[in-house]
Design a protein around this motif. Structure first.
Motif, PDB file in Angstrom:
ATOM      1  N   CYS A   1       0.841  -1.200   0.000  1.00  0.00           N
ATOM      2  CA  CYS A   1       0.000   0.000   0.000  1.00  0.00           C
ATOM      3  C   CYS A   1       0.880   1.254   0.000  1.00  0.00           C
TER       4      CYS A   1
ATOM      5  N   CYS B   1      -6.617   6.497   1.290  1.00  0.00           N
ATOM      6  CA  CYS B   1      -6.598   5.563   0.161  1.00  0.00           C
ATOM      7  C   CYS B   1      -6.751   6.314  -1.166  1.00  0.00           C
ATOM      8  N   ILE B   2      -5.901   5.943  -2.155  1.00  0.00           N
ATOM      9  CA  ILE B   2      -5.994   6.573  -3.476  1.00  0.00           C
ATOM     10  C   ILE B   2      -6.573   5.593  -4.502  1.00  0.00           C
TER      11      ILE B   2
ATOM     12  N   CYS C   1      -5.684   2.674  -5.621  1.00  0.00           N
ATOM     13  CA  CYS C   1      -4.786   2.091  -6.622  1.00  0.00           C
ATOM     14  C   CYS C   1      -5.093   0.608  -6.856  1.00  0.00           C
ATOM     15  N   GLY C   2      -5.717  -0.036  -5.884  1.00  0.00           N
ATOM     16  CA  GLY C   2      -6.118  -1.437  -6.031  1.00  0.00           C
ATOM     17  C   GLY C   2      -5.052  -2.455  -5.686  1.00  0.00           C
TER      18      GLY C   2
ATOM     19  N   CYS D   1      -3.852  -3.440  -2.922  1.00  0.00           N
ATOM     20  CA  CYS D   1      -4.216  -4.287  -1.770  1.00  0.00           C
ATOM     21  C   CYS D   1      -5.193  -5.396  -2.167  1.00  0.00           C
TER      22      CYS D   1
ATOM     23  N   LEU E   1     -13.112   0.648   2.596  1.00  0.00           N
ATOM     24  CA  LEU E   1     -12.451   1.854   3.126  1.00  0.00           C
ATOM     25  C   LEU E   1     -13.324   3.095   2.926  1.00  0.00           C
TER      26      LEU E   1
END
Ligand code: SF4
Ligand code: SF4
Length: 203
Positions: free
Chosen positions: A135, A175-176, A178-179, A181, A195
């Motif tokens: 992350c 959280c941005i 990005c995927g 995780c 989230l």
């Protein structure tokens, strides 16, 4: 050593009450238990969860089950229960004096109640922490998943939100999306969506 221990978190992969108690016992360190009723939440159980406990012991309060669970664990020096009135203090002293190990019937009733509480948890996070490594924002994903479950189990958003303020060191709003995780999660949890829920509920 002072530990937060309660029957609901006994096998919780994040808070790990059992594991903490076992480490203390292994090293012969007596334990002072704090918040055995989980800040009062185990003293006010949902009706369907309280049902097996009341059927088994209609004379006991819900808080009393939480205290007895801790009071009768080996290696426990004392149990710190929240008290804000003299009546509560008297009641707790009386309950602690009368406290005895659970009978087999009581063990079964408590297991049934705990199972129901756990079923109210909806995010199947196992705290494996695979998601954390990649992350870029360092979001406290497992802790946040655990708090979402806590809210579901207790029906108390304010309580979970209070814990969120210090357990979610990097909050959900960082959280941005990005995927990274989600591709690591063996439970296929929709982490980004969860989230978003957490940010809405707790921030
Ligand atoms: S989607 Fe969010 S939580 Fe997941 S790795 Fe990316 S920034 Fe972190
Ligand atoms: S990878 Fe999935 S199951 Fe493991 S800690 Fe992260 S969210 Fe939980």
């Amino acid at each position: 050593m002072q530990l937060q221990v309660n029957y609901l978190d006994w096998e919780n992969p994040v808070t790990r009450s059992r594991a903490c108690m076992e480490v203390a016992a292994k090293h012969g360190v007596p334990v002072v238990v704090m918040e055995p009723a989980r800040g009062g939440r185990l003293a006010e159980l949902p009706e369907q969860v309280a049902a097996p406990l009341l059927a088994c012991r209609p004379d006991l309060s819900m808080a009393s089950w939480a205290y007895r669970f801790c009071y009768n664990l080996p290696n426990v020096l004392t149990v710190l229960s929240g008290m804000s009135t003299i009546e509560q203090t008297r009641q707790n002293v009386a309950e602690f004096r009368a406290s005895a190990p659970f009978s087999p019937e009581e063990e079964r009733a408590l297991a049934e109640a705990r199972e129901m509480l756990e079923k109210l948890a909806a995010v199947p996070c196992t705290n494996c922490r695979y998601c954390v490594k990649d992350c870029p924002q360092g979001v406290a994903i497992p802790e946040i998943m655990s708090l979402l479950n806590l809210e579901l189990m207790t029906g108390n958003r304010a309580f979970a939100k209070g814990l969120y303020s210090w357990q979610a060191v990097k909050p959900a709003s960082e959280c941005i999306a990005c995927g990274a995780c989600e591709s690591m999660c063996p439970q296929s949890i929709d982490i980004v969506h969860q989230l978003e829920v957490a940010a809405e509920h707790f921030e």
